[in-house]
Motif scaffolding. Sequence first.
Motif, short mmCIF file in Angstrom:
data_model
loop_
_atom_site.label_atom_id
_atom_site.label_comp_id
_atom_site.label_asym_id
_atom_site.label_seq_id
_atom_site.Cartn_x
_atom_site.Cartn_y
_atom_site.Cartn_z
N GLN A 232 41.27 60.50 19.30
CA GLN A 232 42.05 60.29 20.51
C GLN A 232 41.70 58.98 21.22
N LEU A 233 40.69 58.30 20.73
CA LEU A 233 40.24 57.07 21.38
C LEU A 233 41.15 55.90 21.01
N VAL A 234 41.64 55.19 22.01
CA VAL A 234 42.48 54.03 21.79
C VAL A 234 41.66 52.78 22.07
N PHE A 235 41.58 51.87 21.12
CA PHE A 235 40.78 50.67 21.31
C PHE A 235 41.24 49.56 20.38
N GLU A 236 40.89 48.35 20.76
CA GLU A 236 41.06 47.19 19.90
C GLU A 236 39.68 46.80 19.40
N GLU A 237 39.60 46.16 18.24
CA GLU A 237 38.31 45.84 17.64
C GLU A 237 37.44 44.99 18.55
N GLY A 238 38.04 44.18 19.40
CA GLY A 238 37.24 43.31 20.27
C GLY A 238 36.80 43.95 21.57
N ASP A 239 37.18 45.19 21.80
CA ASP A 239 36.83 45.87 23.06
C ASP A 239 35.31 46.04 23.18
N SER A 240 34.79 45.80 24.37
CA SER A 240 33.36 45.92 24.61
C SER A 240 32.93 47.38 24.67
N ALA A 241 31.62 47.59 24.49
CA ALA A 241 31.08 48.95 24.61
C ALA A 241 31.32 49.48 26.02
N GLU A 242 31.21 48.61 27.00
CA GLU A 242 31.42 49.01 28.39
C GLU A 242 32.83 49.55 28.59
N TYR A 243 33.82 48.87 27.98
CA TYR A 243 35.20 49.33 28.11
C TYR A 243 35.40 50.66 27.40
N ILE A 244 34.85 50.80 26.21
CA ILE A 244 35.00 52.05 25.44
C ILE A 244 34.41 53.22 26.23
N LEU A 245 33.25 53.01 26.83
CA LEU A 245 32.58 54.10 27.55
C LEU A 245 33.36 54.55 28.78
N GLN A 246 34.16 53.67 29.34
CA GLN A 246 34.98 54.07 30.49
C GLN A 246 35.95 55.18 30.12
N ASN A 247 36.32 55.25 28.85
CA ASN A 247 37.21 56.32 28.40
C ASN A 247 36.55 57.68 28.51
N TYR A 248 35.23 57.68 28.58
CA TYR A 248 34.48 58.93 28.73
C TYR A 248 33.91 59.06 30.14
N ASN A 249 34.47 58.26 31.07
CA ASN A 249 34.09 58.30 32.48
C ASN A 249 32.65 57.86 32.73
N ILE A 250 32.12 57.04 31.83
CA ILE A 250 30.77 56.48 31.99
C ILE A 250 30.94 55.00 32.32
N VAL A 251 30.52 54.58 33.51
CA VAL A 251 30.81 53.22 33.98
C VAL A 251 29.53 52.52 34.44
N LYS A 252 29.50 51.21 34.31
CA LYS A 252 28.38 50.43 34.84
C LYS A 252 28.49 50.34 36.35
N ASN A 253 29.70 50.15 36.83
CA ASN A 253 29.97 50.09 38.26
C ASN A 253 31.21 50.93 38.55
N SER A 254 31.36 51.33 39.79
CA SER A 254 32.50 52.15 40.17
C SER A 254 33.80 51.46 39.78
N THR A 255 34.75 52.21 39.26
CA THR A 255 36.03 51.65 38.87
C THR A 255 37.06 51.89 39.98
N TYR A 256 38.13 51.12 39.91
CA TYR A 256 39.18 51.22 40.91
C TYR A 256 40.53 51.36 40.22
N ALA A 257 41.44 52.04 40.90
CA ALA A 257 42.81 52.16 40.43
C ALA A 257 43.67 51.23 41.27
N LEU A 258 44.44 50.36 40.61
CA LEU A 258 45.35 49.46 41.31
C LEU A 258 46.71 50.14 41.48
N ILE A 259 47.25 50.02 42.69
CA ILE A 259 48.52 50.67 42.99
C ILE A 259 49.35 49.75 43.88
N LYS A 260 50.68 49.81 43.73
CA LYS A 260 51.57 49.03 44.59
C LYS A 260 52.92 49.74 44.67
#
Length: 399
Positions: free
Chosen positions: A199-227
């Motif tokens: 179920q994991l969606v990724f590109e080969e160049g994606d960082s480990a940090e980006y991949i881990l965000q899919n499992y709700n594990i983050v280095k820093n708090s994430t934000y949702a952009l809305i408009k």
Amino acid sequence: MDEFEYGVLTSLVKKYNDSVVSKGGSCRNLKISLTLKHKALSSYSGRDSFKFIDDNDKKLAALEKRGYIFVRRDKNGALESVDLNISAVEEVIKVCGLDSKSVHLKNILEILQNTPVYGFTVQFVHSEREYVATKYEWHKSYYADEGELSLIIKVLNAMVSQSEEIMERDFSVRVLGDSKAFAHISNKVVAIAKKFDSQLVFEEGDSAEYILQNYNIVKNSTYALIKGNLKFELNGQAIDLNKLGFEYALSDAMIKNIKFLSPSANTLFTVENLTTFYKFKLEDCVVVYLAGFHNHTKQMLLKKLYADCAFKKCYHFGDIDVGGFMIYNNLVRSTSIPFEPYCMGIKQLKEHTYALRPLTSNDKKRLEDMQNDEQYSTFHETIAYMLAHDAKLEQEALD
């Protein structure tokens, strides 16, 4: 034991370990030999070998007497090869201060057979158990030994059940009891997730940090952009995004405390890519930027928006490719919101032929799998067209 003896014995043990792989775990009838071409016996063939031969012969004879090796010579008594005594290999390993591979493998199999596993960890453990049992080897790119394997499985199980956003250091403390322990194995964990989480969606160049965000594990708090056309209240402050005229960033804490004010727009859009999010200008809608695979923060925002606002329609706008289809399906499944795909069909492929990109071999395989999977039935006609025309399209081309 001097350097020459140690070099001969450790070289034989290494060859033994490597050779057992091809025997499916059996060490019977194996012949593990070093010839004069091997580095450990190089003193027999060098220009000044005459200085060492007599002394080395005595050392080999001593090792043979102890039952560690068999020395083979030609009819003139010259050294031909040195063979390992397979029946004494464990003793040789112990004498040399090496780790016993058979002990490692026994411990690894016990862990793989007896540790409870969840989610995609099941596929990893099943695959590795089969590999160890048949190849008499383990994937050292995934874990160095049985100790690290235990940690890896513990982390994978925790990732599968991590339903809320958590900082990496906090996750490390909670799961491994040390704030830095996870950082040492995170790249291996990510490699396993990329291989076994379907179920994991990724590109080969994606960082480990980006991949881990899919499992709700983050280095820093994430934000949702809305408009868009939306009013809400935070800590008693009313905010009208229409009047503001800019996108707004919402954190987990803000989303938990937000209060949406009516009336709001009729349509909710989610957008996969940032460039498209900024350029998206449809009237009377609310637009949420997903940044590819959405995490807990964005799911929480979408669920709250859908529950509190009377949207007549909900759309997802993404790439017309494997990743885009997977993101759409996961979005619907994880939020239970009836999103419909927006501009993700054959019409867009036909109208933007100049921007089409060819499918990779991996794209074709995954699209063919999707074609036989009912959960992707929404895209079956589009997939058939993509395969027939060797084409995919990124949503930026539609801006």
